[in-house]
Motif scaffolding. Structure first.
Motif, PDB file in Angstrom:
ATOM      1  N   SER A 329      -3.064 -13.204   4.598  1.00 50.42           N
ATOM      2  CA  SER A 329      -3.067 -11.862   3.760  1.00 50.42           C
ATOM      3  C   SER A 329      -4.103 -10.444   4.989  1.00 50.42           C
ATOM      4  O   SER A 329      -4.914 -10.782   4.301  1.00 50.42           O
ATOM      5  N   PRO A 330      -3.227  -9.434   5.225  1.00 52.67           N
ATOM      6  CA  PRO A 330      -4.246  -8.135   5.370  1.00 52.67           C
ATOM      7  C   PRO A 330      -4.467  -7.234   4.505  1.00 52.67           C
ATOM      8  O   PRO A 330      -3.077  -6.658   3.580  1.00 52.67           O
ATOM      9  N   LYS A 331      -5.738  -7.455   4.063  1.00 55.85           N
ATOM     10  CA  LYS A 331      -5.131  -6.391   2.562  1.00 55.85           C
ATOM     11  C   LYS A 331      -5.755  -5.161   2.393  1.00 55.85           C
ATOM     12  O   LYS A 331      -6.832  -4.928   3.668  1.00 55.85           O
ATOM     13  N   LEU A 332      -5.163  -3.896   1.967  1.00 61.23           N
ATOM     14  CA  LEU A 332      -5.728  -2.493   2.752  1.00 61.23           C
ATOM     15  C   LEU A 332      -6.026  -2.065   0.770  1.00 61.23           C
ATOM     16  O   LEU A 332      -5.477  -2.205  -0.327  1.00 61.23           O
ATOM     17  N   ILE A 333      -7.186  -1.729   0.962  1.00 60.19           N
ATOM     18  CA  ILE A 333      -7.659  -1.387  -0.597  1.00 60.19           C
ATOM     19  C   ILE A 333      -8.157   0.722  -0.476  1.00 60.19           C
ATOM     20  O   ILE A 333      -9.619   0.399   0.127  1.00 60.19           O
ATOM     21  N   ILE A 334      -7.654   1.808  -0.928  1.00 61.26           N
ATOM     22  CA  ILE A 334      -7.632   2.046  -0.257  1.00 61.26           C
ATOM     23  C   ILE A 334      -8.069   2.894  -1.468  1.00 61.26           C
ATOM     24  O   ILE A 334      -7.338   3.849  -2.866  1.00 61.26           O
ATOM     25  N   ASN A 335      -9.289   3.919  -1.494  1.00 62.41           N
ATOM     26  CA  ASN A 335     -10.172   4.850  -2.918  1.00 62.41           C
ATOM     27  C   ASN A 335      -9.830   6.227  -2.590  1.00 62.41           C
ATOM     28  O   ASN A 335     -10.408   7.213  -3.103  1.00 62.41           O
ATOM     29  N   ASN A 336      -9.887   6.485  -1.376  1.00 57.61           N
ATOM     30  CA  ASN A 336     -10.046   7.733  -0.897  1.00 57.61           C
ATOM     31  C   ASN A 336      -8.867   8.041  -0.455  1.00 57.61           C
ATOM     32  O   ASN A 336      -9.004   7.644   0.959  1.00 57.61           O
ATOM     33  N   THR A 339      -7.715   9.150   4.302  1.00 55.02           N
ATOM     34  CA  THR A 339      -7.577   8.299   5.191  1.00 55.02           C
ATOM     35  C   THR A 339      -6.424   7.977   5.586  1.00 55.02           C
ATOM     36  O   THR A 339      -5.476   8.138   5.725  1.00 55.02           O
ATOM     37  N   ALA A 341      -5.144   4.750   7.549  1.00 59.18           N
ATOM     38  CA  ALA A 341      -5.196   3.920   7.623  1.00 59.18           C
ATOM     39  C   ALA A 341      -3.838   2.902   7.875  1.00 59.18           C
ATOM     40  O   ALA A 341      -2.844   2.789   7.218  1.00 59.18           O
ATOM     41  N   SER A 342      -3.778   0.904   8.910  1.00 60.30           N
ATOM     42  CA  SER A 342      -3.022   0.911   9.112  1.00 60.30           C
ATOM     43  C   SER A 342      -2.986  -0.397   9.265  1.00 60.30           C
ATOM     44  O   SER A 342      -4.421  -0.660   9.606  1.00 60.30           O
ATOM     45  N   HIS A 343      -2.460  -1.471   8.237  1.00 62.05           N
ATOM     46  CA  HIS A 343      -2.516  -3.043   9.742  1.00 62.05           C
ATOM     47  C   HIS A 343      -0.620  -3.672   9.734  1.00 62.05           C
ATOM     48  O   HIS A 343       0.265  -2.534   9.245  1.00 62.05           O
ATOM     49  N   SER A 344      -1.488  -4.463  10.817  1.00 63.07           N
ATOM     50  CA  SER A 344       0.118  -4.803  10.943  1.00 63.07           C
ATOM     51  C   SER A 344      -0.768  -6.686  11.275  1.00 63.07           C
ATOM     52  O   SER A 344      -1.559  -6.634  11.549  1.00 63.07           O
ATOM     53  N   ALA A 345       1.068  -7.387  11.325  1.00 60.20           N
ATOM     54  CA  ALA A 345       0.332  -8.572  10.882  1.00 60.20           C
ATOM     55  C   ALA A 345       1.941  -9.538  11.565  1.00 60.20           C
ATOM     56  O   ALA A 345       2.396  -9.330  11.448  1.00 60.20           O
TER      57      ALA A 345
END
Lengths: 403, 476
Positions: A329-336, A339, A341-345
């Motif tokens: 479970s790769p989580k992104l929590i972005i409040n700004n 940004t 941002a990236s994720h991959s699995a």
């Protein structure tokens, strides 16, 4: 749950440990408070999806695992020029104020049940103190656990413009039969423009239950890089975390695990971007064989004030067996919004085309597979600055493949 | 109080009607949803005994189940007071038949319709009984064509009466059981309205089947149930919601959608919804897909105060395929928590999830997805792509995928990116003479194009217009 352990624990025992280490009053108080808090604290959080908990910590029988006053261990501490690498009692003598300032400032001593248990009972502490401007390589802390349970605590303080690479190795000696419990807490404080690489190679016996929290605070222009290698243990629950508190601070969390038989690795990599221009890179590669299971959580949390953030995450798992399971479970929590941002699995088998390529060049399939698995870890190994850690990790992977 | 209870036991319809009118306060005093309420609904609809029993069982489950709390980052549902559900149902039953005229609708909704350019006739169709009649005629025309092929398309209440066996077998039994979650249980207890679609074997319905939302048409339209049964080798495209902002007097919507995709059948389910911004949208949608069947979910979630919706597909037969395409947009005060769930329970199954979200003015979007590949689901593959676009620093965009992989011969890929609207892109467009708003709209339109191109053109256009409206900030 908590009453189970509590039945075997007493204030006397905690006082005994504290006395053995010749600790000041404030630390004993901290320990006793943690002990008292066990009553109310919950087990560390684990990921849950409909109908299942990904790691069942409640199934652990702490009562039979924990033996508070037996903390037999071999500790090897290798320092580098200009760096203090001290046992807990020596460090209290020499840097009492420093410890009082930083102890518990990064990892809450009562973060959860298992952390509080560690706070109350730790016996195998090490303090790494890197004074301002010192540039040091290859600090090593090798712990061999010769007891049934061991609670380890490490504090790293790197002052302004200091730099250090640290290898921590955790193994088990042969003195104990049956199940064991190893618990490790690491706090890293990185000052302005300081650099810390903290690598861990966990190769505990496969009768060991292992709980670890490593967490760092990075100041302005500071960098904390974590290397998290997990080979041993029956069950590992490990969290590696960085808070990027200063502008332009950076963190890299690199993980490698190789599970076989019925090993269970629950590994989390988490980064909080809390200042401007911060950068994080999370890279984890794991291989699972037999009935091994991995649980991976990656969190990139970008705060409201974290302008100009860059945050990347990759997680790749190779499954060599049908009995294994890989949960992620790769989580992104972005409040700004400023940004990138990236994720991959990914999860899959050894690439069929690669196998075809290798076998068509005359490599037998077993060897081809092993070579590809070794190659799979290369991007992670490349990040390891401590030669001993990289070589050992490589050797252990090699060994495991040939078992 | 006790005399009210006596009233409840009356079976005479008129007496019940009187009760509704007069004893409103008694109902409000009730704690939570009671068995009596459920019995009244069922009796009103003249339902068979088995349906009443299912409702009562669902009610019991609803009462026993916990709220979906403790999820990381879950929307705040503290305002959704279960104890208040009954009073919320009550006024709707009283205004059964919907608002009398267009002017009775809240200004915000009227405004939206105007700006969408929905023709006058369509406006009427969505506002009153007569208009509803008008839309029935549309159905009727199409229905004749379908009827010849054995296709059934009617409202759910009617289906219970006229297609009892089919409904009895499929209604909340295998696909969305009430035990699935608290709001599925609530739905099972108080559901009303919705659509029933049945496509016989080897039948292709070339035109999309469309269900226009009926505003307050059936007393509890916010608990509508949709049941689609596509037999082997059939094909259908079902569209709900159109671009109509659904008006609800209450602030809770808890619908249920069940789709049965037969062997080698193909179902596309498209939703473009724009709930009023006081609505909690806690919907359960699920499909079961047999061998070589294909399920496609296309959805645009625009409105609501908070949405928790994860359309899910169970790939039950070998070779089954599931595609999810979703777009979510959250503006001020909105929390859109949506995603997809896929269970790969057979070999050679395939799924793709494509999710796009836009957060602005302090809104929050979240992709929450679960991909489960069961042991034995050999040679399955899944690919998840999530992209989030953020407009400002007040907004939040999260991605929380969960992947449970119990089979090694698989190909699993997940990718997500988050970025702000590109300054350079805006600059480029501005330098070509577009103003700031137009430039941003164009960038958003480009961002969501992979989604809109999956929709029939009129819906794609309307989705784009909805997004334009949101971006102008012209809607509350």
């Amino acid at each position: 749950m908590s009453t189970q352990v509590h039945a075997t624990l007493s204030e006397d025992q905690v006082e005994q440990i504290s006395e053995d280490l010749d600790e000041p009053e404030w630390l004993l108080e901290t320990r006793l408070e943690a002990l008292a808090a066990l009553e109310d604290l919950e087990m560390p959080e684990v990921i849950q999806t409909p109908g299942r908990k990904w790691t069942n910590l409640d199934a652990l029988d702490y009562e039979t695992l924990v033996d508070p006053l037996d903390y037999a261990q071999e500790k090897d501490r290798i320092d580098a020029e200009g760096v203090d690498v001290l046992s807990w009692s020596d460090a209290l003598d020499e840097h009492g104020d420093l410890i009082e300032d930083h102890f518990g400032s990064v990892v809450d001593p009562q973060r959860d049940y298992l952390t509080a248990l560690s706070t109350a009972l730790f016996s195998a502490g090490t303090v790494v103190y890197v004074p301002e401007g010192v540039d040091a390589e290859d600090v090593k802390i090798r712990t061999t656990m010769n007891s049934q349970s061991l609670f380890n605590y490490t504090l790293v303080v790197a002052e302004e413009s200091a730099s250090v690479t640290i290898l921590e190795r955790q193994t088990t000696g042969d003195d104990v039969d049956g199940d064991r419990y190893y618990s490790g807490v690491v706090e890293a404080v990185t000052g302005e423009n300081a650099y810390v690489q903290y690598g861990t190679l966990q190769n505990l016996s496969e009768e060991s239950y292992n709980y670890q929290v490593k967490r760092g605070h990075a100041d302005t222009y500071g960098t904390i890089n974590w290397i998290e290698g997990n080979i041993g243990s029956r069950l590992t629950k490990s969290s590696v975390e960085t808070r990027l508190l200063g502008d332009s601070s950076e963190s890299q969390i690199v993980g490698a695990f190789f599970g076989h038989d019925d090993q269970h690795f629950d590994i989390a990599a988490r980064v909080w971007h809390e200042a401007e221009h911060t950068v994080a890179d999370l890279v984890t590669r794991g291989v699972l064989d037999d009935a091994a299971r991995s649980v991976y959580e990656g969190v990139q949390d970008v705060g409201r004030e974290a302008w100009d953030t860059s945050s990347y995450q990759r997680e790749n798992t190779l499954m060599l067996s049908d009995e294994s399971e890989a949960d992620a479970s790769p989580k992104l929590i972005i409040n700004n919004h400023d940004t990138e941002a990236s994720h991959s699995a990914t999860v899959g088998q050894v690439d069929a085309e690669d196998m075809f390529y290798m076998t068509s060049r005359g490599v037998n399939p077993e060897r081809a597979k092993n070579m590809l698995v070794e190659g799979f870890f290369v991007p992670v190994l490349e990040e390891v600055e401590v030669d001993e850690l990289r070589e050992d990790l490589d050797d252990l992977i090699y060994e495991r493949l040939r078992q | 109080m006790s005399s009210d209870q006596d009233h409840l036991k009356e079976t005479d319809t008129e007496a019940r009607f009187e009760f509704k009118k007069e004893e409103k306060s008694a109902f409000e005093a009730e704690k939570g949803l009671t068995e009596e309420t459920v019995r009244v609904i069922s009796e009103d609809k003249d339902e068979p005994e088995w349906m009443l029993q299912r409702r009562l069982r669902a009610l019991k489950q609803f009462q026993e189940m916990p709220m979906p709390e403790g999820w990381p980052g879950a929307p705040d549902l503290s305002e959704v007071d279960i104890e208040d559900i009954v009073p919320y149902i009550r006024p709707d039953i009283e205004t059964r038949g919907g608002a009398e005229s267009w002017e009775d609708l809240p200004e915000e909704i009227q405004d939206t319709f105007d700006k969408l350019g929905i023709p006058e006739a369509e406006k009427n169709a969505l506002s009153g009984v007569g208009a509803q009649y008008e839309s029935e005629i549309v159905y009727q025309n199409m229905q004749e064509r379908w009827e010849e092929k054995g296709v059934i398309f009617c409202d759910m209440d009617k289906a219970v009466q006229e297609h009892e066996d089919l409904v009895k077998e499929h209604f909340m039994t295998k696909c969305v059981p009430p035990s699935d979650n608290k709001f599925a249980a609530l739905h099972g207890a108080v559901w009303s309205g919705g659509s029933f679609v049945y496509i016989p074997e080897d039948t292709t319905v070339e035109m999309p089947v469309q269900a226009y939302f009926r505003m307050n048409s059936e007393g509890m339209g916010q608990f509508e149930h949709t049941l689609i049964i596509a037999e082997d080798n059939s094909e259908v495209h079902y569209i709900e919601g159109c671009s109509a902002p659904k008006y609800s007097a209450f602030n809770l919507h808890s619908g249920g959608v069940e789709v049965f995709v037969g062997e080698n059948a193909h179902v596309q389910y498209s939703t473009v919804q724009n709930w009023s911004k006081n609505t909690y949208n806690l919907n359960t949608k699920r499909a079961i897909c047999e061998a070589d069947g294909t399920m496609e979910w296309v959805s645009g979630s625009m409105g609501s105060k908070a949405t928790m919706l994860y359309p899910s597909t169970v790939l039950k037969g070998p070779g089954a395929t599931d595609n999810h395409i979703t777009i979510a947009m959250a503006g001020e005060g909105q929390d859109i928590d949506t995603g997809a769930k896929v269970y790969h329970n057979a070999p050679e199954t395939k799924s793709t999830i494509e999710s796009k979200s836009i957060a602005k003015d302090g809104g929050r979007t979240n992709y929450r997805g679960l991909v489960h590949i069961a042991d034995g689901a050999e040679n399955s593959s899944t690919s998840v792509e999530c992209d989030a676009l953020m407009f400002d620093n007040e907004s939040t965009s999260d991605t929380m995928p969960y992947m449970e992989i119990q089979e090694s011969k698989v190909d699993v890929a997940h990718e997500a990116t988050v970025g702000k609207i590109g300054d350079e892109d805006v600059f480029y467009l501005q330098s070509r003479g577009l103003d700031d708003d137009d430039a941003k709209q164009m960038i958003v339109a480009g961002f969501i194009e992979p989604i809109t191109e999956e929709l029939p053109i009129e819906y794609a256009v309307e989705l784009n217009r909805l997004i334009e409206l949101e971006m102008e900030g012209s809607l509350g």
